[in-house]
Write an enzyme that holds these catalytic residues in place. Structure first.
Site, PDB file in Angstrom:
ATOM      1  N   HIS A 131      -0.137  79.634 -17.712  1.00 41.87           N
ATOM      2  CA  HIS A 131      -0.420  78.876 -16.488  1.00 41.87           C
ATOM      3  C   HIS A 131      -1.919  78.798 -16.187  1.00 41.87           C
ATOM      4  O   HIS A 131      -2.422  77.743 -15.794  1.00 41.87           O
ATOM      5  CB  HIS A 131       0.331  79.507 -15.322  1.00 41.87           C
ATOM      6  CG  HIS A 131       0.603  78.558 -14.206  1.00 41.87           C
ATOM      7  ND1 HIS A 131       1.728  78.635 -13.427  1.00 41.87           N
ATOM      8  CD2 HIS A 131      -0.094  77.505 -13.734  1.00 41.87           C
ATOM      9  CE1 HIS A 131       1.711  77.670 -12.520  1.00 41.87           C
ATOM     10  NE2 HIS A 131       0.608  76.980 -12.691  1.00 41.87           N
TER      11      HIS A 131
ATOM     12  N   LYS B 205       6.087  77.914 -17.238  1.00 42.53           N
ATOM     13  CA  LYS B 205       4.784  78.549 -17.472  1.00 42.53           C
ATOM     14  C   LYS B 205       4.831  80.026 -17.121  1.00 42.53           C
ATOM     15  O   LYS B 205       5.551  80.432 -16.198  1.00 42.53           O
ATOM     16  CB  LYS B 205       3.706  77.872 -16.612  1.00 42.53           C
ATOM     17  CG  LYS B 205       3.722  76.354 -16.650  1.00 42.53           C
ATOM     18  CD  LYS B 205       2.699  75.756 -15.695  1.00 42.53           C
ATOM     19  CE  LYS B 205       2.915  74.267 -15.533  1.00 42.53           C
ATOM     20  NZ  LYS B 205       4.051  73.948 -14.644  1.00 42.53           N
TER      21      LYS B 205
ATOM     22  N   ASP C 258       8.902  69.536 -15.091  1.00 42.36           N
ATOM     23  CA  ASP C 258       7.866  70.562 -15.228  1.00 42.36           C
ATOM     24  C   ASP C 258       7.976  71.543 -14.073  1.00 42.36           C
ATOM     25  O   ASP C 258       7.852  71.167 -12.909  1.00 42.36           O
ATOM     26  CB  ASP C 258       6.480  69.910 -15.231  1.00 42.36           C
ATOM     27  CG  ASP C 258       5.362  70.938 -15.333  1.00 42.36           C
ATOM     28  OD1 ASP C 258       4.887  71.171 -16.458  1.00 42.36           O
ATOM     29  OD2 ASP C 258       4.963  71.501 -14.287  1.00 42.36           O
TER      30      ASP C 258
ATOM     31  N   TYR D  44       6.253  79.009  -9.149  1.00 41.90           N
ATOM     32  CA  TYR D  44       6.741  78.042  -8.166  1.00 41.90           C
ATOM     33  C   TYR D  44       7.979  78.559  -7.422  1.00 41.90           C
ATOM     34  O   TYR D  44       8.303  78.048  -6.354  1.00 41.90           O
ATOM     35  CB  TYR D  44       7.102  76.707  -8.822  1.00 41.90           C
ATOM     36  CG  TYR D  44       5.985  75.986  -9.516  1.00 41.90           C
ATOM     37  CD1 TYR D  44       4.655  76.378  -9.397  1.00 41.90           C
ATOM     38  CD2 TYR D  44       6.272  74.874 -10.316  1.00 41.90           C
ATOM     39  CE1 TYR D  44       3.647  75.705 -10.059  1.00 41.90           C
ATOM     40  CE2 TYR D  44       5.261  74.188 -10.974  1.00 41.90           C
ATOM     41  CZ  TYR D  44       3.954  74.615 -10.851  1.00 41.90           C
ATOM     42  OH  TYR D  44       2.963  73.933 -11.506  1.00 41.90           O
TER      43      TYR D  44
END
Length: 279
Positions: free
Chosen positions: A113, A80, A50, A55
């Site tokens: 998200h 996401k 994931d 990120y």
């Protein structure tokens, strides 16, 4: 390659796609460290990874996947779309950018998200995800951090019910109203920060249960999630802990254990994750 993956049960999502119930998360893992961490996870037997655009480590995930020797259909990959990319056209472009960073031609699961309700665009974003799903570029679509009112609006307006709602969930924050809404709509609950970033592992109730079973507190908390039917994505960059978090299928918690952990939720709830307002 480790064969532990065969012991991880799967959850069947509402569109028939199956996802490993225990996967590996890379939130807050720097891109430079991500390749090694994901490689250690895959070597240990994880088959679900994931990540997310925000990120900043999709490229590291992609590198580990490319170097793993695993066939594409052996690993379930989630990413996401971030708040700043909400809207139909922007979401489609964001998806393309994520695929390029990952070095993949498709995703297994793509999530909104955050609902970012102040922007008022998550319904348009969802239409883009429905388009990606209809075009076969992603096998399942879902959301993250959606409250019941966001889910209700999305289900009423959309043509596809989200397959997953990924939310912060751990013994100190059990998000019961969201879980109930997910169940009402047939949406799978996926727990991020399932160990509360370690904050719950020193709880004496959890420590006592761990001692009884000869397991670590982290293993007990993960087992608690799994026995309640949730998907869970613990994160670590330490190979020993990465492997330890996967070693939770050789014991079971009793009903008294589960109820004792259920009772640990503290009054009140945590605020939004600070990254909700990033960018």
């Amino acid at each position: 390659m480790n064969t532990t993956a065969a012991t991880v049960p799967t959850i069947t999502l509402n569109n028939g796609v199956t996802i490993p119930q225990l996967g590996f998360g890379v939130f807050q893992v720097p891109d430079a460290a991500t390749t090694d961490a994901v490689a250690a996870a895959l070597q240990s037997g994880y088959r679900s990874i994931d990540t997310a655009a925000i990120y900043g480590n999709e490229a590291g995930v992609g590198e580990a996947l490319a170097e793993s020797g695993l066939a594409r259909d052996e690993v379930f990959v989630t990413s996401k779309v971030w708040n700043s990319e909400h809207g139909y056209d922007r979401t489609l472009r964001a998806f393309d950018a994520s695929l390029a960073a990952l070095g993949l031609e498709s995703l297994d699961l793509y999530l909104i998200h955050w609902p970012a309700p102040g922007r008022g665009l998550y319904l348009d974003t969802w239409r883009a995800l429905e388009r990606l799903h209809a075009d076969g570029r992603v096998r399942a679509i879902g959301v993250s951090n959606f409250e019941p009112e966001h889910l209700e609006r999305l289900v009423d307006a959309g043509s596809v019910v989200p397959a997953v709602n990924q939310v912060e969930l751990h013994p100190a924050l059990q998000n019961r109203d969201v879980v109930a809404a997910n169940e009402r709509y047939g949406i799978a609950t996926e727990a991020w920060s399932p160990l509360a970033q370690g904050a719950v592992l020193g709880d004496p109730v959890i420590s006592a249960i761990a001692a009884t079973h000869g397991k670590t507190p982290a293993q007990v908390v993960l087992r608690w999630h799994l026995q309640q039917g949730r998907i869970v994505i613990p994160k670590s960059v330490t190979p020993r802990r990465i492997a330890e978090n996967l070693a939770v299928f050789d014991f079971a918690l009793g009903e008294a254990d589960l109820l004792a952990i259920d009772a640990l939720e503290r009054d009140g709830r945590t605020g939004p994750h600070p990254m909700e307002f990033h960018g």
